[in-house]
Design an enzyme around this catalytic site. Structure first.
Site, PDB file in Angstrom:
ATOM      1  N   HIS B  59      51.662  27.326  83.022  1.00 28.73           N
ATOM      2  CA  HIS B  59      50.381  27.993  83.661  1.00 28.73           C
ATOM      3  C   HIS B  59      50.229  26.379  83.947  1.00 28.73           C
ATOM      4  CE1 HIS B  59      49.914  25.817  80.002  1.00 28.73           C
ATOM      5  NE2 HIS B  59      49.233  25.648  79.996  1.00 28.73           N
ATOM      6  N   ASP B  63      50.314  19.188  81.988  1.00 29.05           N
ATOM      7  CA  ASP B  63      50.518  19.034  81.086  1.00 29.05           C
ATOM      8  C   ASP B  63      52.467  20.084  80.617  1.00 29.05           C
ATOM      9  OD1 ASP B  63      48.897  20.821  79.955  1.00 29.05           O
ATOM     10  OD2 ASP B  63      49.773  20.237  77.541  1.00 29.05           O
ATOM     11  N   HIS B  64      52.261  20.871  82.236  1.00 32.45           N
ATOM     12  CA  HIS B  64      53.099  22.069  82.057  1.00 32.45           C
ATOM     13  C   HIS B  64      53.359  21.823  82.957  1.00 32.45           C
ATOM     14  CE1 HIS B  64      52.249  24.262  78.489  1.00 32.45           C
ATOM     15  NE2 HIS B  64      51.324  23.658  77.945  1.00 32.45           N
ATOM     16  N   HIS B 148      44.586  31.894  77.802  1.00 31.28           N
ATOM     17  CA  HIS B 148      44.141  30.607  77.784  1.00 31.28           C
ATOM     18  C   HIS B 148      44.109  29.945  78.960  1.00 31.28           C
ATOM     19  CE1 HIS B 148      45.889  26.057  76.973  1.00 31.28           C
ATOM     20  NE2 HIS B 148      46.430  26.314  77.799  1.00 31.28           N
ATOM     21  N   ASP B 169      51.552  28.480  76.876  1.00 36.32           N
ATOM     22  CA  ASP B 169      49.941  28.460  75.925  1.00 36.32           C
ATOM     23  C   ASP B 169      49.652  29.411  75.955  1.00 36.32           C
ATOM     24  OD1 ASP B 169      50.487  25.595  75.948  1.00 36.32           O
ATOM     25  OD2 ASP B 169      49.220  23.863  76.788  1.00 36.32           O
ATOM     26  N   GLU B 194      54.178  27.902  71.646  1.00 33.38           N
ATOM     27  CA  GLU B 194      53.590  27.553  71.373  1.00 33.38           C
ATOM     28  C   GLU B 194      53.016  26.524  69.998  1.00 33.38           C
ATOM     29  OE1 GLU B 194      49.350  26.183  71.681  1.00 33.38           O
ATOM     30  OE2 GLU B 194      48.920  28.112  72.468  1.00 33.38           O
ATOM     31  N   HIS B 405      55.060  22.256  71.077  1.00 32.88           N
ATOM     32  CA  HIS B 405      53.853  22.145  71.234  1.00 32.88           C
ATOM     33  C   HIS B 405      53.369  22.014  70.308  1.00 32.88           C
ATOM     34  CE1 HIS B 405      49.999  22.532  73.741  1.00 32.88           C
ATOM     35  NE2 HIS B 405      51.430  22.078  74.271  1.00 32.88           N
TER      36      HIS B 405
END
Lengths: 969, 591
Positions: B59, B63-64, B148, B169, B194, B405
């Protein structure tokens, strides 16, 4: 075999031809029938390719086949079946066989053997499945024949090993529908190698095909529905199926588990991985709860729905469903609900929340936390939070049902229900409010809960607000602050949505009468009285002030000390409100004041209600008037009608009854008046003008009888007879009047015949009621019937006239409950001076909002009528979805009416009103009388005569200003 | 990255000879080289493109996906990058924003440029939900809905019959604009999940929502102003929808503002990707798209001074800079106003200070700001909690689980729970650590139809749930396996058939003549082996199916008869049974 069949076919064929000759003269329809099977045969023989044959069969299937020729057709079909090589044609034949055996009146046992025989050589799986389906139809047509059923089940068992899922599916279905239910039969049959059906079906729970597994479970459920007691051993099998990969299987398995839990609630099952044992119903409950978090929403809905009906579950299991142990970083956390409760009990209220207020408290032992398999844990928490609103609604419904049976659970689920008031989908909100109302006997709202409940009062949806008012009507509030809060919020609601006035007043009425002691300390504040100073007198027309008074007066009813706190003007206002809003303000025993209603003791015992007594007495008086002179009768009737009408206005619960009787008496009065006319004594053609009154009376009576028949709910057949009788009298009157006024005899012939037919049908419809009608018009008429049929119109008229005058007045028995259908248009209000402007030729939508009371089947009967100033009338049928049903006997119509007209020079008013459509064809009487007579009378009567359709206006018309502007070029 | 840590998600999976990189994120906490994953782990020499078969982005959170341009343009990767359509649409906006802040505001050099972001996006292949994408002949990937944020997806990576599911996530409880994550029973060999909230079970979201709405409503009714500092994407949209519907329901008139910039663009995408949202929005968008806000308008700086109640969403979320801080300074002095912090605040920010109860703040320029406005905290989070994670594991039924995660300590707890309740192995590697998961690969073998039919015809009907024994010859030829009948195998390989016969002698004490013994043996076998065809041939020998039994007298001792039993190797089973039967001796019959 084939040759034999052919022979039989031709036998039938020839027989048919003979019939042709016999019936040639009388019944033409029959002529073509027998040739049908022959035609089919010829067609099928002609067919050169399978596609052709299929076409013929398809065409054939479109036409119905008569009972007598079914067998012949079946034989032909079977013959072709054996010859046919193409599977699709065989499939069609097989399905036709099933269709044919469904024909009413045809007993399919004669073709069963052949159908079973066909199974033996069949190779195609699809055809096999279809044939089994046919067998199923045959089997269901022969419910009284256990041996046939046994045979069919045996056949099905044999084919259970087929490699196609379709065939196995059908076999299981067949076993489920036809398998022996009674134990005794099963024992007998054991000799015939028929095994226990349950075991056979159970073996297929592990079939490789999910469709077959589903069919097996369904078959099991079918057996259960047919009354077979399922064995408990299935339970463990069913539990395994809950983990199936396919949702249909899981869904069916959930049902099966539910059935078993209802059958064996108290038996004990072991918990795997421990030595403990629990009741089966608890175990099943846990398992179904588990399915509430299933991956497929179909299963979730199913599970949530079924939870509601598991009422034998022990309470600690039940309460677990609302408990989801919260934790944060492995420390136990309290839920927001618990915090709210604590806050409330510690007396500290509405303190702003600080960050970390929900800081977790005690450490949790990591070993003791069960994250998933704790079964029932939090099932409803999950269900209520589900993504699909279908699941949420199902969960709310289940909560409702469980809470109704367990007060302690009701108390606990309150918080969750209150939360649902904020759901994003209106239906869910509405459902949860209704649920709350249903369980409100078991609960008392805490102040903080009340706060959230009341917040919903500002909702812009009228349905929601009204549902909430209903809820408040029957809630228990714990503190006086709660009452105050509720009042404040309701008043806020009132200022924001003035149309809610009635509903809010009603709500406050109940709120007051439920909590007199809580209202008492609030009185000075609410009335803003002051110990020393006189405060200004509030405005009597202010709806808010009326609302406050309604609350107080209703509380004062059971709190005698309260009136002492009233100021002078309050008493005056009481008197005013008692008169103007008598349904909201109860009679009070006020000091220093002669209680108006003291003579009439409060209606504690409804059957001794004086107003009811009055009603009966006055009716009694009317029915005994025979000895009075005509003048006296008329006067008596007039007075009674007046009395009754006034009574209906005063006593809302008697309104229906009073109006009904008043209308009846009115009819009678009209009849008497019409008969009293002098014209009867004068030579007929001379006084043409005078007839106006009599014919108008006849017309009015007809109208009134239709109203009586269709506008009141709760009318029984006894009343219907009398209404019809009255109508018959009116028709007789009409006939007499026309006979007197028209010259010439020809038109009279037709009229007389029609009238006599009506008498005839009346007699047939109400044959059972005739003994009660001694001395009545019809009674006498029927006595004279032979004479009437033979005599000339002028004589008939003469006879009618005398019987009409001599006949006695029929006593109208009153039913228990009688309600008049009423409608009230709320929107448009008709008060607006702003015309609705639109371009001519285009349409404008007018919102119509109306409440209907005591209307049966409003979807079919209620219409909206729009009258334009040019006399043009438009009738609109609202969509069925526009009707809502907020309570028993009440309906709400919220619809849009499209208006259009050519351009006008200035704004003008149109009239909008609601009509009740009726159709004498669907008269209540005809549905009540036994079926046989009904169908006979239907056949005999020409349809045009029977279907008198009409409409009754039953609401006050509302005027709306509209202004179609000419289109700009 | 993301091993026992939150941020910088980057996981390398080798599955059946294929290498897949899952996510390519940056770390919020660092400003040096540590903010990006260390790509030298993948390969020291040689190009990344040769080594990696594909990259999958779950996504659009930084941080991804934050390191993606760096990875593809600066380190160099030309292979395919897979992400969902919404992610592809929104990702570049966020990357550009991120670039602006680092380069323009902080003045860093040696950072990726706008052009690099564009080039990187050209390598992206967008996928639909539940669409199976063949990366190459063997590797296929499939996306599942993850909740998410808009466009978040879980990916199933499959090679042959081995598969891995990477969740990214995800959120198991639906919220106002997104649905819950869902996966079918795909039974992967490994589930990489995660575990942000590994040790938390959350309360129902309804209480939170209700509290939030109530507070906003009360303040607005009092005539106060409400400030909600948010980050531009994700939660902001949820809160907007929440307030929007509430305003609609309650007929409220007070204005709601949304600070402009990023959000407008993002809202546009939310409008487009209706299929990715929840049931309510999907059902009602025909009448009205929920993201076409009626009550929410764009914010202008000047509006902050307007009298009367209002609600303002402003960025950034932690009140550390920008518009939200400006507005906060203007409104802080009035006790009628309120600030609602919808998320977590890092230590040192104004947000954290006011949440911890500080009432006097020192602003830059030595000003002291007295905070009189109410401060509220509401947590709206879109990660699955412990129960949610367990629920997903239950849905997918993996053979093993790997946690990423999340914090190590929390993972430990969850790991223990997973092992205890599902009886599957669970791993939680740290960054740079490699976990090897043993799988049980199945090898598909082609079977000729004739053989299959012949074999299934023998014996009882096939039961699909049970393995069935078949006879045939396994041919391994040019990397493919085939199961064929022995005759065909011989033919194909050009070999002559050899007959293999077992013979066995059984000694029986029987004084009678040879043919009498034969007859007795025949009668005996006939009595026992009812299902087989037992024949007594005229020459005195007995056949049971294809097994030959001959009785001869012992050359030395006439009282002992020797039974010669001979069978081919195909009848090994029956033959050995017969021998053992005969060894037991004949029944003592009275002649």
């Amino acid at each position: 075999m084939a040759a034999h069949l052919k022979k039989r076919v031709y036998e039938e064929f020839t027989k048919v031809v003979q019939q042709q000759h016999e019936d040639l003269s009388t019944k033409k329809l029959r002529l073509t029938k027998p040739s049908k099977s022959a035609a089919l045969h010829v067609d099928l023989c002609k067919a050169t390719s399978p596609a052709d044959a299929l076409q013929y069969l398809l065409q054939f299937a479109r036409k119905p086949v008569e009972v007598e020729s079914v067998e012949g057709v079946v034989r032909i079909l079977l013959e072709h079946y054996y010859k046919e090589n193409d599977a699709s044609v065989r499939l069609k034949i097989a399905s036709l066989l099933g269709l044919l055996s469904k024909t009413a009146g045809f007993s399919p046992d004669c073709i069963m053997d052949d159908a079973i025989n066909t199974l033996q050589n069949e190779k195609s799986h699809q055809v096999l499945a279809q044939l089994l389906d046919t067998l199923l139809v045959i089997g269901t047509k022969l419910p009284e024949n256990p041996s046939v059923r046994m045979r069919l089940v045996e056949v099905a068992c044999k084919h259970l090993t087929d490699s196609s899922h379709g065939v196995r599916n059908k076999c299981l279905q067949l076993i489920g529908c036809l398998g022996p239910v009674e134990k005794g039969v099963a024992k007998e049959a054991e000799s015939q190698a028929a095994k226990d059906v349950q075991k056979i079906i159970g073996d297929h729970f592990n079939d490789q095909d999910p469709r077959v597994r589903t069919a097996a479970i369904k078959a099991m459920l079918q057996l259960h529905e047919r009354g077979l007691k399922l064995q408990q051993a299935i339970y463990s099998q069913a539990c395994k199926l809950l983990a199936d990969d396919y949702e249909q299987v899981r869904s069916a398995a959930v049902q099966l588990i539910w059935v078993l839990s209802q059958l064996y609630p108290e038996s004990i099952v072991p918990i795997p991985s421990s030595n403990e044992e629990i009741r089966l119903v608890d175990d099943a409950f846990g398992k179904i709860c588990h399915m509430v978090s299933d991956g497929s929403w179909v299963v979730r809905v199913q599970a949530a729905k079924l939870l509601g009906s598991m009422q034998q579950v022990s309470s600690h299991f039940l309460e677990q469903t609302l408990d989801k142990k919260l934790m944060s970083d492995l420390r136990r956390k309290r839920t927001a609900h618990e915090r709210a409760k604590e806050l409330y009990s510690s007396g500290e209220f509405s303190s702003g929340r600080k960050w970390g207020d929900d800081a977790p408290k005690e450490e949790i032992d990591t070993g003791a936390v069960n994250l998933i398999e704790s079964g029932a844990c939090g099932a409803f928490v999950h269900g209520l939070e589900d993504e699909m609103y279908e699941v949420r609604i199902a969960a709310v419904e289940a909560l409702c049902m469980l809470a109704q049976s367990s007060p302690s659970f009701a108390e606990k689920c309150l918080d969750f229900l209150v939360d649902m008031f904020n759901d994003e989908i209106e239906e869910v909100r509405l459902q949860s409010i209704h649920t709350m109302r249903k369980i409100s006997n078991n609960i008392t709202l805490r102040e903080d809960q009340l706060d959230t409940v009341l917040a919903v009062l500002e909702d812009s949806s009228r349905d929601i607000r009204e549902a909430l008012h209903e809820l408040l009507c029957c809630t228990n509030v714990s503190t006086k602050e709660g009452i105050h809060l509720a009042l404040v919020e309701l008043l806020k609601n009132l200022t924001k949505y003035p149309t809610d006035r009635e509903s809010i007043w009603k709500c406050l009425k109940f709120l007051g009468s439920r909590h007199p002691t809580l209202v008492l300390p609030l009185v000075p504040e609410l009335l803003s009285t002051h110990p020393f100073f006189d405060t200004p007198e509030p405005d009597m027309d202010d709806p808010a002030y009326i609302a406050v008074l309604v609350l107080i007066f209703n509380a004062a009813k059971s709190c005698p000390t309260m009136p002492a706190l009233f100021s002078d003007h309050t008493f005056r206002h009481y008197a005013y409100l008692r008169d103007s809003l008598s349904h909201l303000v109860p009679p009070l025993r006020l000091p220093g004041r002669k209680l108006v209603s003291s003579a009439v003791s409060p209606s504690i015992t409804p059957h001794e209600d004086p107003s009811q007594q009055f009603l009966h007495q006055s009716l009694e008086r009317v029915y005994n008037f025979q000895h009075l002179d005509p003048q006296g009768i008329q006067e008596l009737l007039e007075f009674t009608i007046r009395d009754l009408q006034r009574l209906g206005e005063l006593q809302s619960e008697l309104a229906g009854m009073a109006d009904f009787t008043a209308t009846y008496l009115q009819c009678q009065l009209l009849l008497i008046k019409a008969l009293q006319e002098k014209l009867w004594n004068v030579a007929a053609p001379l006084y043409l003008k005078q007839n106006a009154l009599a014919s108008a009376a006849a017309k009015q009576i007809l109208e009134e009888t239709y109203k009586m028949e269709f506008m009141y709910s709760g009318v029984e057949s006894r009343q219907v007879v009398i209404i019809h009788h009255m109508r018959l009298q009116a028709k007789a009157l009409q006939l007499i009047v026309t006979a007197r006024t028209t010259r010439g005899v020809e038109p009279l012939f037709g009229m007389c015949e029609k009238f006599l037919q009506e008498v005839d049908s009346f007699q047939r419809c109400f044959i059972s009621e005739l003994p009660h009608m001694q001395g009545s018009f019809v009674d006498k008429l029927l006595d004279l019937m032979p004479r009437l049929v033979t005599s000339k119109p002028s004589e008939v008229v003469k006879i009618l006239q005398t019987t009409l005058r001599q006949s006695t007045f029929l006593h109208l028995p009153l039913p228990e409950q009688l309600h008049r259908a009423t409608a009230n248009i709320i929107e448009p209000t008709g008060e607006s001076d702003n015309p609705l402007r639109f371009t001519s030729g285009l349409v404008v939508a007018l919102d119509v909002d109306a409440t209907l009371e005591h209307v049966q089947d409003p979807q079919g009967t209620v219409k909206v009528q729009v009258l334009y100033p040019d006399g043009q009338a438009q009738l609109i049928h609202p969509k069925p979805a526009d009707f809502r049903n907020p309570g028993p006997g009440r309906h709400r119509l919220i619809t849009q009416v499209y208006l259009s007209h050519t351009a006008w020079t200035e704004p003008c008013q149109i009239e909008v009103r609601l009509l009740l459509a009726y159709n004498s064809n669907k008269s209540k009487a005809s549905t009540r009388i036994p079926k046989s007579t009904w169908s006979e009378s239907l056949e005999a009567l020409p349809p045009s005569e029977n279907g008198i359709e009409g409409t009754i206006p039953f609401s006050k018309p509302v005027r709306v200003f509209i202004m179609p502007k000419p289109a700009r070029r | 990255g993301a091993g026992q840590d939150v941020g910088r998600s980057c996981i390398l999976v080798s599955i059946a000879g294929k290498n897949v990189m899952l996510d390519c994120g940056m770390h919020m906490g660092y400003n040096d080289d540590r903010r990006f994953p260390d790509f030298s782990y993948i390969t020291q020499n040689g190009r990344l493109t040769d080594f990696l078969d594909c990259v999958i982005i779950s996504h659009f959170h930084l941080d991804h996906c934050g390191a993606l341009p760096y990875f593809s343009e600066m380190v160099g990767y030309d292979g395919p990058i897979y992400m969902t359509h919404p992610t592809k649409a929104i990702c570049p906006i966020l990357l550009e924003d991120y670039r602006k802040i680092t380069v323009d505001k902080k003045g860093e050099t040696n950072f990726f440029t706008s052009q690099m972001i564009k080039d990187c996006m050209k390598k992206v292949v967008a996928v639909h939900l539940h669409q199976t994408v063949q990366v190459d002949e063997e590797l296929e990937i499939k996306a599942y809905y993850a909740g998410h944020v808009l466009g978040a997806a879980m990916f199933q990576i499959k090679v042959g019959c081995e598969s891995v599911v990477y969740t990214g996530d995800y959120n198991m409880t639906p919220d106002r604009h997104l649905g819950a994550a869902w996966i079918d029973k795909c039974r992967p060999d490994l589930l990489i999940s995660e575990s942000t909230y590994a040790t938390t079970i959350r309360d129902s979201k309804r209480c939170r929502e209700r509290d939030f709405l109530k507070k906003v409503h009360e303040t607005v009714e009092r005539g106060g102003k409400v400030l909600i500092p948010v980050f531009a994407l994700g939660r902001a949209q949820e809160l907007c929808i929440l307030l929007e519907t509430f305003w609609e329901r309650m007929n409220l008139k007070a204005p709601i503002y949304f600070s402009t910039g990023l959000t407008e663009k993002a809202n546009h995408y939310y409008k487009l990707f209706i299929t990715w949202t929840n049931q309510k929005i999907r059902k009602t968008f025909v009448q009205r798209n929920m993201f076409e806000f009626k009550h929410i308008k764009a914010f202008d700086r000047a509006f902050a001074d307007n009298p009367g109640p209002m609600v303002v969403f402003a960025t950034p979320g932690m009140l550390h800079a920008g518009q939200s801080l400006q507005i906060f300074r203007k409104w802080a002095g009035n006790e009628k106003n309120m600030v609602i912090m919808p998320g977590y605040c890092v230590q040192g920010t104004v947000g954290h200070k006011i949440l911890s109860g500080q009432r006097k703040l020192e602003m830059e320029g030595r000003q002291i700001l007295e905070v009189k406005m109410q401060v509220e905290y509401m947590s709206f989070s879109a990660h699955a909690d412990a129960k949610g994670i367990m629920q997903l594991i239950r849905q997918a039924e993996p053979r093993s689980v790997l946690l990423v995660h999340g914090e190590a300590k929390k993972m430990e707890f969850l790991k223990q729970k997973i092992e205890q309740e599902f009886h599957v192995s669970c791993y939680m590697p740290a960054n740079g650590e490699t976990t090897t998961v043993l799988t049980n690969p199945c090898i598909p073998v082609d079977i000729s139809l004739g053989l299959l039919k012949r074999e299934t015809a023998i014996g009882p009907l096939p039961d699909a749930k049970k393995p069935k024994l078949m006879h045939g010859t396994l041919l391994m030829k040019d990397n493919s396996f085939r199961l064929v009948s022995p005759e065909q195998a011989l033919k194909e390989l050009g070999l002559a058939e050899h007959q293999l016969r077992f013979t066995c002698r059984v000694h029986i004490q029987d004084p009678r003549k040879e043919h009498e013994t034969g007859l007795r043996v025949y009668n005996h076998l006939k009595g026992i082996l009812k299902d087989y065809s037992v024949q007594h041939l005229p020459d005195g020998s007995i056949t049971v199916e294809s097994i030959l039994i001959q009785a001869t007298a012992h050359s030395e001792d006439q009282g002992t008869k020797v039974l010669l039993v001979s069978w081919t190797y195909q009848d090994e089973e029956l033959g050995s049974y017969l021998t053992s039967l005969l060894k037991k001796g004949l029944p003592q019959s009275t002649p």
